[in-house]
Design a protein around this motif. Structure first.
Motif, PDB file in Angstrom:
ATOM      1  N   ILE A  98    -121.743  15.148 100.291  1.00 17.02           N
ATOM      2  CA  ILE A  98    -120.818  15.460 101.376  1.00 17.02           C
ATOM      3  C   ILE A  98    -119.580  14.587 101.220  1.00 17.02           C
ATOM      4  CG2 ILE A  98    -120.443  15.379 103.865  1.00 17.02           C
ATOM      5  CD1 ILE A  98    -123.440  15.837 104.217  1.00 17.02           C
ATOM      6  N   ALA A  99    -118.428  15.208 101.244  1.00 16.95           N
ATOM      7  CA  ALA A  99    -117.169  14.465 101.258  1.00 16.95           C
ATOM      8  C   ALA A  99    -116.608  14.543 102.665  1.00 16.95           C
ATOM      9  CB  ALA A  99    -116.182  15.072 100.253  1.00 16.95           C
ATOM     10  N   ALA A 100    -116.145  13.439 103.192  1.00 19.18           N
ATOM     11  CA  ALA A 100    -115.634  13.435 104.565  1.00 19.18           C
ATOM     12  C   ALA A 100    -114.404  12.564 104.648  1.00 19.18           C
ATOM     13  CB  ALA A 100    -116.699  12.934 105.533  1.00 19.18           C
ATOM     14  N   SER A 101    -113.460  12.998 105.478  1.00 21.96           N
ATOM     15  CA  SER A 101    -112.314  12.147 105.714  1.00 21.96           C
ATOM     16  C   SER A 101    -112.805  10.867 106.379  1.00 21.96           C
ATOM     17  CB  SER A 101    -111.257  12.863 106.549  1.00 21.96           C
ATOM     18  OG  SER A 101    -111.808  13.388 107.712  1.00 21.96           O
ATOM     19  N   SER A 102    -112.053   9.784 106.197  1.00 19.73           N
ATOM     20  CA  SER A 102    -112.606   8.449 106.435  1.00 19.73           C
ATOM     21  C   SER A 102    -113.109   8.230 107.852  1.00 19.73           C
ATOM     22  CB  SER A 102    -111.575   7.384 106.060  1.00 19.73           C
ATOM     23  OG  SER A 102    -110.377   7.574 106.781  1.00 19.73           O
ATOM     24  N   THR A 103    -112.403   8.734 108.870  1.00 21.19           N
ATOM     25  CA  THR A 103    -112.864   8.520 110.246  1.00 21.19           C
ATOM     26  C   THR A 103    -114.203   9.210 110.478  1.00 21.19           C
ATOM     27  OG1 THR A 103    -110.599   8.311 111.069  1.00 21.19           O
ATOM     28  CG2 THR A 103    -112.297   8.877 112.668  1.00 21.19           C
ATOM     29  N   ILE A 104    -114.342  10.440 109.994  1.00 21.95           N
ATOM     30  CA  ILE A 104    -115.612  11.167 110.141  1.00 21.95           C
ATOM     31  C   ILE A 104    -116.712  10.464 109.361  1.00 21.95           C
ATOM     32  CG2 ILE A 104    -116.793  13.349 109.690  1.00 21.95           C
ATOM     33  CD1 ILE A 104    -114.105  14.754 110.054  1.00 21.95           C
ATOM     34  N   ALA A 105    -116.387  10.053 108.118  1.00 19.74           N
ATOM     35  CA  ALA A 105    -117.382   9.408 107.272  1.00 19.74           C
ATOM     36  C   ALA A 105    -117.892   8.110 107.881  1.00 19.74           C
ATOM     37  CB  ALA A 105    -116.780   9.135 105.900  1.00 19.74           C
ATOM     38  N   ARG A 106    -117.009   7.394 108.572  1.00 22.70           N
ATOM     39  CA  ARG A 106    -117.383   6.086 109.089  1.00 22.70           C
ATOM     40  C   ARG A 106    -117.989   6.142 110.485  1.00 22.70           C
ATOM     41  NH1 ARG A 106    -113.516   0.704 108.914  1.00 22.70           N
ATOM     42  NH2 ARG A 106    -115.024  -0.749 109.811  1.00 22.70           N
ATOM     43  N   TYR A 107    -117.514   7.038 111.331  1.00 18.41           N
ATOM     44  CA  TYR A 107    -117.887   6.985 112.741  1.00 18.41           C
ATOM     45  C   TYR A 107    -118.712   8.171 113.246  1.00 18.41           C
ATOM     46  CZ  TYR A 107    -114.403   3.283 112.798  1.00 18.41           C
ATOM     47  OH  TYR A 107    -113.703   2.146 112.520  1.00 18.41           O
ATOM     48  N   LEU A 108    -118.639   9.334 112.601  1.00 20.26           N
ATOM     49  CA  LEU A 108    -119.286  10.530 113.145  1.00 20.26           C
ATOM     50  C   LEU A 108    -120.494  11.011 112.346  1.00 20.26           C
ATOM     51  CD1 LEU A 108    -116.135  12.569 114.222  1.00 20.26           C
ATOM     52  CD2 LEU A 108    -117.569  11.078 115.614  1.00 20.26           C
ATOM     53  N   LEU A 109    -120.508  10.778 111.044  1.00 21.24           N
ATOM     54  CA  LEU A 109    -121.596  11.310 110.222  1.00 21.24           C
ATOM     55  C   LEU A 109    -122.769  10.354 109.981  1.00 21.24           C
ATOM     56  CD1 LEU A 109    -119.914  13.437 107.395  1.00 21.24           C
ATOM     57  CD2 LEU A 109    -121.285  14.235 109.321  1.00 21.24           C
ATOM     58  N   ALA A 140    -112.734  21.666  96.661  1.00 21.29           N
ATOM     59  CA  ALA A 140    -112.194  22.779  95.867  1.00 21.29           C
ATOM     60  C   ALA A 140    -112.596  22.661  94.402  1.00 21.29           C
ATOM     61  CB  ALA A 140    -110.679  22.822  96.013  1.00 21.29           C
ATOM     62  N   ARG A 141    -112.683  21.431  93.897  1.00 20.09           N
ATOM     63  CA  ARG A 141    -113.061  21.220  92.482  1.00 20.09           C
ATOM     64  C   ARG A 141    -114.571  21.288  92.270  1.00 20.09           C
ATOM     65  NH1 ARG A 141    -109.080  16.912  92.768  1.00 20.09           N
ATOM     66  NH2 ARG A 141    -110.800  15.420  93.021  1.00 20.09           N
ATOM     67  N   GLY A 142    -115.347  21.412  93.328  1.00 19.99           N
ATOM     68  CA  GLY A 142    -116.793  21.474  93.198  1.00 19.99           C
ATOM     69  C   GLY A 142    -117.456  20.126  93.074  1.00 19.99           C
ATOM     70  N   GLU A 143    -116.725  19.044  93.367  1.00 20.09           N
ATOM     71  CA  GLU A 143    -117.301  17.711  93.303  1.00 20.09           C
ATOM     72  C   GLU A 143    -118.133  17.392  94.535  1.00 20.09           C
ATOM     73  OE1 GLU A 143    -113.970  15.146  92.794  1.00 20.09           O
ATOM     74  OE2 GLU A 143    -113.382  16.031  90.874  1.00 20.09           O
ATOM     75  N   ALA A 144    -117.968  18.178  95.584  1.00 19.47           N
ATOM     76  CA  ALA A 144    -118.729  18.002  96.817  1.00 19.47           C
ATOM     77  C   ALA A 144    -119.201  19.372  97.285  1.00 19.47           C
ATOM     78  CB  ALA A 144    -117.872  17.348  97.891  1.00 19.47           C
ATOM     79  N   ASP A 145    -120.392  19.411  97.856  1.00 16.57           N
ATOM     80  CA  ASP A 145    -120.943  20.665  98.366  1.00 16.57           C
ATOM     81  C   ASP A 145    -120.287  21.065  99.677  1.00 16.57           C
ATOM     82  OD1 ASP A 145    -123.213  21.013  96.412  1.00 16.57           O
ATOM     83  OD2 ASP A 145    -123.682  19.046  97.205  1.00 16.57           O
ATOM     84  N   LEU A 146    -119.949  20.075 100.482  1.00 13.36           N
ATOM     85  CA  LEU A 146    -119.345  20.298 101.792  1.00 13.36           C
ATOM     86  C   LEU A 146    -118.270  19.258 102.014  1.00 13.36           C
ATOM     87  CD1 LEU A 146    -122.353  20.680 104.246  1.00 13.36           C
ATOM     88  CD2 LEU A 146    -120.818  22.475 103.498  1.00 13.36           C
ATOM     89  N   GLY A 147    -117.311  19.603 102.868  1.00 11.38           N
ATOM     90  CA  GLY A 147    -116.319  18.628 103.284  1.00 11.38           C
ATOM     91  C   GLY A 147    -116.158  18.660 104.791  1.00 11.38           C
ATOM     92  N   PHE A 148    -115.926  17.505 105.376  1.00  9.07           N
ATOM     93  CA  PHE A 148    -115.615  17.396 106.797  1.00  9.07           C
ATOM     94  C   PHE A 148    -114.259  16.718 106.909  1.00  9.07           C
ATOM     95  CE2 PHE A 148    -120.186  17.755 106.689  1.00  9.07           C
ATOM     96  CZ  PHE A 148    -120.453  18.626 107.747  1.00  9.07           C
ATOM     97  N   ILE A 149    -113.292  17.412 107.503  1.00  7.16           N
ATOM     98  CA  ILE A 149    -111.932  16.906 107.513  1.00  7.16           C
ATOM     99  C   ILE A 149    -111.337  16.920 108.913  1.00  7.16           C
ATOM    100  CG2 ILE A 149    -111.467  17.521 105.104  1.00  7.16           C
ATOM    101  CD1 ILE A 149    -110.044  20.030 106.110  1.00  7.16           C
ATOM    102  N   GLU A 150    -110.247  16.161 109.073  1.00  8.13           N
ATOM    103  CA  GLU A 150    -109.616  15.983 110.379  1.00  8.13           C
ATOM    104  C   GLU A 150    -108.402  16.882 110.570  1.00  8.13           C
ATOM    105  OE1 GLU A 150    -108.703  11.830 110.309  1.00  8.13           O
ATOM    106  OE2 GLU A 150    -110.720  11.338 109.625  1.00  8.13           O
ATOM    107  N   GLY A 151    -107.928  17.501 109.514  1.00  5.37           N
ATOM    108  CA  GLY A 151    -106.766  18.373 109.630  1.00  5.37           C
ATOM    109  C   GLY A 151    -107.051  19.687 108.938  1.00  5.37           C
ATOM    110  N   PRO A 152    -106.277  20.712 109.188  1.00  8.38           N
ATOM    111  CA  PRO A 152    -106.511  22.007 108.535  1.00  8.38           C
ATOM    112  C   PRO A 152    -106.376  21.895 107.028  1.00  8.38           C
ATOM    113  CG  PRO A 152    -104.378  21.968 109.653  1.00  8.38           C
ATOM    114  CD  PRO A 152    -105.094  20.722 110.064  1.00  8.38           C
ATOM    115  N   ALA A 153    -107.196  22.671 106.321  1.00  8.39           N
ATOM    116  CA  ALA A 153    -107.204  22.576 104.862  1.00  8.39           C
ATOM    117  C   ALA A 153    -105.963  23.201 104.242  1.00  8.39           C
ATOM    118  CB  ALA A 153    -108.467  23.246 104.315  1.00  8.39           C
ATOM    119  N   ASP A 154    -105.513  24.339 104.778  1.00 10.08           N
ATOM    120  CA  ASP A 154    -104.318  25.016 104.268  1.00 10.08           C
ATOM    121  C   ASP A 154    -104.402  25.296 102.771  1.00 10.08           C
ATOM    122  OD1 ASP A 154    -103.174  24.996 106.804  1.00 10.08           O
ATOM    123  OD2 ASP A 154    -102.216  23.048 106.481  1.00 10.08           O
ATOM    124  N   ARG A 155    -105.563  25.751 102.306  1.00 10.02           N
ATOM    125  CA  ARG A 155    -105.735  26.076 100.886  1.00 10.02           C
ATOM    126  C   ARG A 155    -106.496  27.391 100.781  1.00 10.02           C
ATOM    127  NH1 ARG A 155    -106.583  20.947  97.135  1.00 10.02           N
ATOM    128  NH2 ARG A 155    -107.319  22.617  95.800  1.00 10.02           N
TER     129      ARG A 155
END
Length: 307
Positions: A98-109, A140-155
């Motif tokens: 799981i890849a997560a933006s830092s706030t989610i990775a540290r405080y929510l997950l 997007a590169r397949g290095e993570a199965d899932l991502g949790f992010i704080e802003g829209p991906a726009d991709r």
């Protein structure tokens, strides 16, 4: 010695019906096909499985023993589709990044991932962190199965779905005014996240919607915890996730500061690569992580993943 799962399935039908004809009807096969399968299975195992008694086949002692020993493996192989496609019988197992933006990775997950790991010992979880832009690129590169992010991906190479809603708060050192006038927004020193951060993007967009110019960043830090510590040390104001500020506010190290009547909220997103298609097990993992921690601790699941 070579025999097949199909031969064992036919053998089980013959055992259940006691007749080649009845077994053939049950399996929608010809009688010749059923007879041939029984001959091949007996030869492969070097056993006599049935003795004929008129139109009825009498299982030998070896046949009863084979039926007992093969029941478990046949059930396990029959459950493979459920394990692969995530039906209710599937359990959570295997590697998940799981890849997560830092706030989610540290405080929510972390608590949710700890609960999952404790209740699903065959699930091997790993997590990496970065800002929203970095996490989106990893997924997007397949290095993570899932991502949790704080802003829209726009991709276009990512699929995004709403995960949770996060409240942002402005924080200051003890002694700061609890109400900061919007007219004096630029009179404060601001501790901001780096460009590409979802937190910073939401803060700037909300100010823009209110017709306010974005203040200058006097200190840029790439971690919400570092922002909180810098503010506590008197570096200025910062906008951070309420989850990142909660313990420091409770300890009296910082205070929350209102900017007029502005409210800073943002959706948190779970993202997957579009080329991955549909994975029901990943869907179940997402559902598990979206619930309260007590639910995450109880819900069964299986798959791969990333922040």
């Amino acid at each position: 010695m070579r025999f097949t799962l199909r031969q064992l399935e036919i053998f089980a039908a013959v055992m259940a019906t006691g007749q080649i004809r009845a077994a053939a009807e049950r399996l929608y096969l010809s009688q010749a096909a059923v007879s041939q399968a029984m001959v091949e299975l007996a030869e492969a195992l070097a056993l006599t499985l049935f003795r004929r008694d008129g139109r009825t086949l009498r299982p030998t002692r070896a046949a009863y023993r084979l039926a007992e020993l093969s029941a478990g493996p046949r059930a396990a192989l029959g459950a493979l589709p459920a394990q692969l496609h995530g039906t209710a019988e599937a359990k959570l197992a295997g590697p998940v990044h799981i890849a997560a933006s830092s706030t989610i990775a540290r405080y929510l997950l972390p608590e949710r991932l700890a609960a999952l790991a404790a209740h699903h010992p065959d699930l091997r979880l790993s997590q990496s962190s970065g800002n929203t832009t970095q996490v989106a690129a990893r997924v997007a590169r397949g290095e993570a199965d899932l991502g949790f992010i704080e802003g829209p991906a726009d991709r276009e190479d990512l699929r995004a779905a709403h995960w949770q809603t996060d409240r942002l708060v402005v924080i200051g050192a003890p002694g700061m005014p609890r109400q900061w006038p919007l007219a004096d927004l630029h009179g404060a020193r601001w501790v901001m996240r780096e460009p590409g951060s979802g937190t910073r993007r939401v803060f700037e967009q909300r100010l823009a919607l209110a017709g306010l110019a974005v203040p200058e960043a006097h200190l840029v830090l790439d971690d919400a915890g570092a922002q909180v510590r810098a503010v506590a040390a008197g570096a200025g104001l910062a906008c951070v996730s309420r989850a990142a500020s909660r313990s420091a506010v409770a300890a009296g190290d910082i205070v929350t500061v209102a900017l007029g009547d502005l409210v800073f909220e943002r959706p948190l997103w779970v993202i997957r690569a579009t080329h991955d298609g549909t994975d029901a097990l990943v869907d179940r993992l997402i559902d598990t992580l979206a619930g309260p921690i007590s639910v995450a601790a109880q819900a069964p699941v299986s798959l791969r993943s990333t922040e």
